[in-house]
Design a protein around this motif. Structure first.
Motif, PDB file in Angstrom:
ATOM      1  N   ASP A  84     -26.082   2.650 -21.131  1.00 24.48           N
ATOM      2  CA  ASP A  84     -27.209   3.469 -20.685  1.00 24.48           C
ATOM      3  C   ASP A  84     -27.548   4.464 -21.792  1.00 24.48           C
ATOM      4  OD1 ASP A  84     -28.996   5.187 -19.495  1.00 24.48           O
ATOM      5  OD2 ASP A  84     -27.750   5.616 -17.741  1.00 24.48           O
ATOM      6  N   ALA A  90     -29.954   6.668 -22.079  1.00 30.68           N
ATOM      7  CA  ALA A  90     -30.249   8.030 -21.606  1.00 30.68           C
ATOM      8  C   ALA A  90     -28.952   8.795 -21.354  1.00 30.68           C
ATOM      9  CB  ALA A  90     -31.096   7.979 -20.340  1.00 30.68           C
ATOM     10  N   ARG A  91     -27.966   8.117 -20.801  1.00 28.91           N
ATOM     11  CA  ARG A  91     -26.663   8.765 -20.566  1.00 28.91           C
ATOM     12  C   ARG A  91     -25.985   9.101 -21.888  1.00 28.91           C
ATOM     13  NH1 ARG A  91     -21.662   6.153 -17.092  1.00 28.91           N
ATOM     14  NH2 ARG A  91     -20.098   7.643 -17.795  1.00 28.91           N
ATOM     15  N   GLN A 126     -27.458   9.776 -24.725  1.00 28.21           N
ATOM     16  CA  GLN A 126     -28.165  10.935 -25.277  1.00 28.21           C
ATOM     17  C   GLN A 126     -27.763  12.220 -24.558  1.00 28.21           C
ATOM     18  OE1 GLN A 126     -32.228   9.626 -24.941  1.00 28.21           O
ATOM     19  NE2 GLN A 126     -32.126   8.427 -26.829  1.00 28.21           N
TER      20      GLN A 126
END
Length: 145
Positions: A14, A16-17, A19
């Motif tokens: 993931d 986004a995770r 980041q």
């Protein structure tokens, strides 16, 4: 940072995770570098190191944005290990020009191998030497034409 990277690679995939997990590390590191960069801080070596990292700041975090980019250059280092050993065993080259050529040729070969590309095709496309001028063929016209 590497804990978050390994979790991304092996567990959740993931971005986004990844980041979000890297963001606090980025903030803390940036603050440390900015504190080390003024002339009043530490040694000249520390200042130069901090300033150089700040200059390339966005590039340091490319791996959090773009698929296929790793946070280290370990793959490139491993790819060049064989050619470096070969150079040492063969006693290298006899000139700086030869050294530059060997570095670039071996680096291109390793990169093409990693990208599953033809080294020959790559070299053909990058050949910048002027091509020999071919004479324009003469028209062979007979008086009847």
């Amino acid at each position: 940072m590497f804990h978050a990277w390994r979790a991304y690679q092996h567990e959740h995939h993931d971005r986004a995770r990844l980041q979000a997990e890297i963001a606090p590390i980025q903030t803390e590191l940036r603050q440390l570098l900015e504190n080390a960069s003024p002339k009043s801080s530490r040694t000249r070596w520390h200042r130069r190191f901090a300033n150089n990292l700040l200059k390339v700041w966005p590039a340091l975090w490319t791996f959090t944005i773009i698929d296929g980019v790793e946070p280290t250059n370990n793959l490139a280092e491993r790819a060049l290990r064989g050619p470096v050993i070969h150079r040492k065993l063969s006693l290298g080259t006899q000139s700086n020009t030869g050294e530059r050529f060997a570095e670039r040729a071996l680096s291109a070969a390793a990169t093409c191998r990693m990208q599953h590309r033809s080294l020959f095709t790559y070299l053909q496309r990058t050949d910048r030497r002027p091509q020999p001028r071919r004479p324009i063929p003469r028209a062979h016209l007979s008086p009847d034409d």
